[in-house]
Design a protein around this motif. Structure first.
Motif, PDB file in Angstrom:
ATOM      1  N   ALA A  78       0.832  -1.214   0.000  1.00 58.65           N
ATOM      2  CA  ALA A  78       0.000   0.000   0.000  1.00 58.65           C
ATOM      3  C   ALA A  78       0.862   1.257   0.000  1.00 58.65           C
ATOM      4  N   PHE A  79       1.951   1.237   0.755  1.00 58.41           N
ATOM      5  CA  PHE A  79       2.835   2.410   0.821  1.00 58.41           C
ATOM      6  C   PHE A  79       3.515   2.651  -0.525  1.00 58.41           C
ATOM      7  N   TYR A  80       4.004   1.584  -1.143  1.00 60.84           N
ATOM      8  CA  TYR A  80       4.635   1.734  -2.453  1.00 60.84           C
ATOM      9  C   TYR A  80       3.648   2.289  -3.475  1.00 60.84           C
ATOM     10  N   ARG A  81       2.434   1.794  -3.446  1.00 62.19           N
ATOM     11  CA  ARG A  81       1.450   2.265  -4.418  1.00 62.19           C
ATOM     12  C   ARG A  81       1.072   3.725  -4.165  1.00 62.19           C
ATOM     13  N   PHE A  82       1.047   4.118  -2.898  1.00 62.61           N
ATOM     14  CA  PHE A  82       0.761   5.525  -2.605  1.00 62.61           C
ATOM     15  C   PHE A  82       1.889   6.408  -3.151  1.00 62.61           C
ATOM     16  N   ILE A  83       3.135   5.991  -2.929  1.00 66.12           N
ATOM     17  CA  ILE A  83       4.278   6.792  -3.384  1.00 66.12           C
ATOM     18  C   ILE A  83       4.270   6.942  -4.898  1.00 66.12           C
ATOM     19  N   LEU A  84       3.978   5.853  -5.615  1.00 66.78           N
ATOM     20  CA  LEU A  84       4.085   5.867  -7.068  1.00 66.78           C
ATOM     21  C   LEU A  84       2.819   6.310  -7.789  1.00 66.78           C
ATOM     22  N   THR A  85       1.658   6.179  -7.139  1.00 61.72           N
ATOM     23  CA  THR A  85       0.408   6.522  -7.816  1.00 61.72           C
ATOM     24  C   THR A  85      -0.426   7.552  -7.067  1.00 61.72           C
ATOM     25  N   GLY A  86      -0.154   7.735  -5.768  1.00 56.97           N
ATOM     26  CA  GLY A  86      -0.962   8.648  -4.976  1.00 56.97           C
ATOM     27  C   GLY A  86      -2.238   8.028  -4.442  1.00 56.97           C
ATOM     28  N   ALA A  87      -2.474   6.745  -4.733  1.00 54.31           N
ATOM     29  CA  ALA A  87      -3.688   6.073  -4.271  1.00 54.31           C
ATOM     30  C   ALA A  87      -3.552   5.643  -2.818  1.00 54.31           C
ATOM     31  N   VAL A  88      -4.561   5.960  -2.008  1.00 50.60           N
ATOM     32  CA  VAL A  88      -4.588   5.539  -0.601  1.00 50.60           C
ATOM     33  C   VAL A  88      -5.436   4.276  -0.510  1.00 50.60           C
ATOM     34  N   PRO A  98      -2.519 -11.421  -4.914  1.00 50.34           N
ATOM     35  CA  PRO A  98      -1.256 -11.979  -5.410  1.00 50.34           C
ATOM     36  C   PRO A  98      -0.071 -11.041  -5.192  1.00 50.34           C
ATOM     37  N   ALA A  99      -0.302  -9.743  -5.288  1.00 51.69           N
ATOM     38  CA  ALA A  99       0.791  -8.778  -5.103  1.00 51.69           C
ATOM     39  C   ALA A  99       1.380  -8.883  -3.702  1.00 51.69           C
ATOM     40  N   SER A 100       0.512  -8.942  -2.688  1.00 52.40           N
ATOM     41  CA  SER A 100       0.994  -9.043  -1.311  1.00 52.40           C
ATOM     42  C   SER A 100       1.670 -10.378  -1.055  1.00 52.40           C
ATOM     43  N   GLN A 101       1.130 -11.440  -1.623  1.00 50.62           N
ATOM     44  CA  GLN A 101       1.721 -12.757  -1.426  1.00 50.62           C
ATOM     45  C   GLN A 101       3.100 -12.856  -2.080  1.00 50.62           C
ATOM     46  N   THR A 163      15.281  -2.370  -6.583  1.00 52.21           N
ATOM     47  CA  THR A 163      14.051  -2.070  -7.321  1.00 52.21           C
ATOM     48  C   THR A 163      13.090  -3.258  -7.397  1.00 52.21           C
ATOM     49  N   LEU A 164      13.492  -4.391  -6.851  1.00 54.05           N
ATOM     50  CA  LEU A 164      12.673  -5.604  -6.959  1.00 54.05           C
ATOM     51  C   LEU A 164      11.332  -5.461  -6.240  1.00 54.05           C
ATOM     52  N   LEU A 165      11.362  -5.059  -4.974  1.00 59.44           N
ATOM     53  CA  LEU A 165      10.135  -5.003  -4.188  1.00 59.44           C
ATOM     54  C   LEU A 165       9.144  -3.958  -4.693  1.00 59.44           C
ATOM     55  N   PRO A 166       9.593  -2.754  -5.090  1.00 59.04           N
ATOM     56  CA  PRO A 166       8.616  -1.815  -5.665  1.00 59.04           C
ATOM     57  C   PRO A 166       7.930  -2.378  -6.905  1.00 59.04           C
ATOM     58  N   ALA A 167       8.690  -3.080  -7.748  1.00 58.11           N
ATOM     59  CA  ALA A 167       8.095  -3.673  -8.947  1.00 58.11           C
ATOM     60  C   ALA A 167       7.048  -4.714  -8.577  1.00 58.11           C
ATOM     61  N   VAL A 168       7.349  -5.555  -7.585  1.00 56.75           N
ATOM     62  CA  VAL A 168       6.399  -6.572  -7.141  1.00 56.75           C
ATOM     63  C   VAL A 168       5.156  -5.913  -6.545  1.00 56.75           C
ATOM     64  N   ALA A 169       5.352  -4.840  -5.776  1.00 54.05           N
ATOM     65  CA  ALA A 169       4.217  -4.133  -5.180  1.00 54.05           C
ATOM     66  C   ALA A 169       3.288  -3.567  -6.245  1.00 54.05           C
ATOM     67  N   MET A 170       3.848  -3.210  -7.404  1.00 55.17           N
ATOM     68  CA  MET A 170       3.047  -2.671  -8.501  1.00 55.17           C
ATOM     69  C   MET A 170       2.541  -3.761  -9.434  1.00 55.17           C
ATOM     70  N   GLU A 171       2.580  -5.024  -8.952  1.00 62.51           N
ATOM     71  CA  GLU A 171       2.045  -6.174  -9.684  1.00 62.51           C
ATOM     72  C   GLU A 171       2.793  -6.443 -10.985  1.00 62.51           C
ATOM     73  N   ARG A 172       4.078  -6.127 -10.998  1.00 61.13           N
ATOM     74  CA  ARG A 172       4.905  -6.475 -12.139  1.00 61.13           C
ATOM     75  C   ARG A 172       5.494  -7.863 -11.930  1.00 61.13           C
ATOM     76  N   VAL A 173       5.425  -8.697 -12.942  1.00 60.31           N
ATOM     77  CA  VAL A 173       6.053 -10.016 -12.879  1.00 60.31           C
ATOM     78  C   VAL A 173       7.539  -9.793 -13.145  1.00 60.31           C
ATOM     79  N   ALA A 260       1.943   4.587 -12.887  1.00 58.05           N
ATOM     80  CA  ALA A 260       1.395   5.864 -12.438  1.00 58.05           C
ATOM     81  C   ALA A 260       0.146   6.236 -13.205  1.00 58.05           C
ATOM     82  N   ASP A 261       0.063   5.830 -14.468  1.00 57.22           N
ATOM     83  CA  ASP A 261      -1.108   6.150 -15.281  1.00 57.22           C
ATOM     84  C   ASP A 261      -2.262   5.200 -15.040  1.00 57.22           C
ATOM     85  N   GLY A 262      -1.972   4.109 -14.309  1.00 56.03           N
ATOM     86  CA  GLY A 262      -3.031   3.151 -14.014  1.00 56.03           C
ATOM     87  C   GLY A 262      -3.327   2.199 -15.146  1.00 56.03           C
ATOM     88  N   ARG A 263      -2.425   2.103 -16.114  1.00 59.87           N
ATOM     89  CA  ARG A 263      -2.644   1.203 -17.234  1.00 59.87           C
ATOM     90  C   ARG A 263      -2.158  -0.197 -16.900  1.00 59.87           C
TER      91      ARG A 263
END
Length: 265
Positions: A78-88, A98-101, A163-173, A260-263
């Motif tokens: 949640a913190f990573y997504r807030f930093i990169l997208t502004g979403a709370v 799956p992202a958290s797991q 950079t591994l964990l931020p990518a995983v937090a953003m649901e990147r494989v 960041a664009d939500g795509r």
């Protein structure tokens, strides 16, 4: 070189801005995460106190850390997504995603890797002769050399996969190979950015702790100094999250931009 210093300055500024935004928007979640990690460490500390082997204590300590990481995983996402997208986002709503797991799985793996030097130190400290060097204290040469080499390797590894964990937090494989590729050629840049971000705060915190201890006395000043130390740790955690997120954004600009664009990727 001049551009590198300017980039580091921009990262430091962004990290402190992100930490301020994160504190304002999600201070309750940050506090809850810290409390949960502290509670997770208590059983491990109690069990370690009754163990008779150094290796056993180290393994229990790692398992306790892993338990804390499991509790903290959705909060970190949640913190990573807030930093990169502004979403709370509500962290607990992310716990079974799956992202958290995946975030927990990678975090646990990194925790065990980081603990390898401690395991080696414990193993080589029992059953190996101590050698007396030039001083009076005995020196276990195999233990010292192997542990130092492993510490160096772990330090390099942890820096390269920042950079591994931020990518995983953003649901990147993402794989270790991809994370290492993103940071290739940027090792000393990452080190410089980390030092520039954390060192000023650490020095200021240490100075304030000394000043309040002198001004208020050992008892009251010591308590205030402890509060300052705790606050510093909380800010450093947020700075670390922000810095790794911004480095991910810098080294993987296309994927971070779409995040960041939500795509969808």
């Amino acid at each position: 070189m001049g551009q590198a210093f300017r980039d580091i300055g921009s990262l430091v500024t962004l990290s402190y801005q992100d930490a301020r935004r994160l504190t304002r928007a999600m201070w309750q979640q940050i506090g809850l995460m810290v409390v949960m990690m502290f509670m997770a460490a208590i059983p491990g500390a109690l069990l370690s106190s009754v163990l008779h082997t150094a290796l056993g204590r180290e393994v229990v300590g790692t398992l306790s850390t892993v338990a804390g990481l499991w509790l903290a995983a959705p909060y970190s996402v949640a913190f990573y997504r807030f930093i990169l997208t502004g979403a709370v986002l509500g962290p607990e709503a992310l716990r079974k995603t799956p992202a958290s797991q995946r975030f927990f799985a990678w975090s646990a793996m990194i925790a065990f890797i980081v603990s390898v030097p401690s395991y080696a130190y414990a193993i080589l400290g029992s059953g190996w002769p101590a050698y007396t060097g030039t001083g009076t204290a005995p020196v276990n040469v195999p233990q010292t050399l192997v542990t130092f080499a492993l510490l160096l390797a772990v330090w390099v590894f942890a820096t390269r996969v920042l950079t591994l964990l931020p990518a995983v937090a953003m649901e990147r494989v993402v794989t270790l190979k991809q994370a290492l590729a993103q940071s290739r050629g940027h090792f000393w840049f990452i080190i410089g950015a980390s030092i520039a971000t954390v060192l000023p705060l650490s020095l200021l915190s240490a100075l304030l702790q000394v000043m309040v201890t002198i001004a208020l006395g050992k008892t009251v000043g010591g308590f205030v100094a402890l509060l300052i130390a705790v606050a510093t740790v909380l800010v450093v955690i947020q700075l670390g999250l922000s810095l790794s997120a911004r480095l991910y954004q810098k080294f993987a600009p296309e994927t971070a931009s779409s995040d960041a664009d939500g795509r969808e990727p």
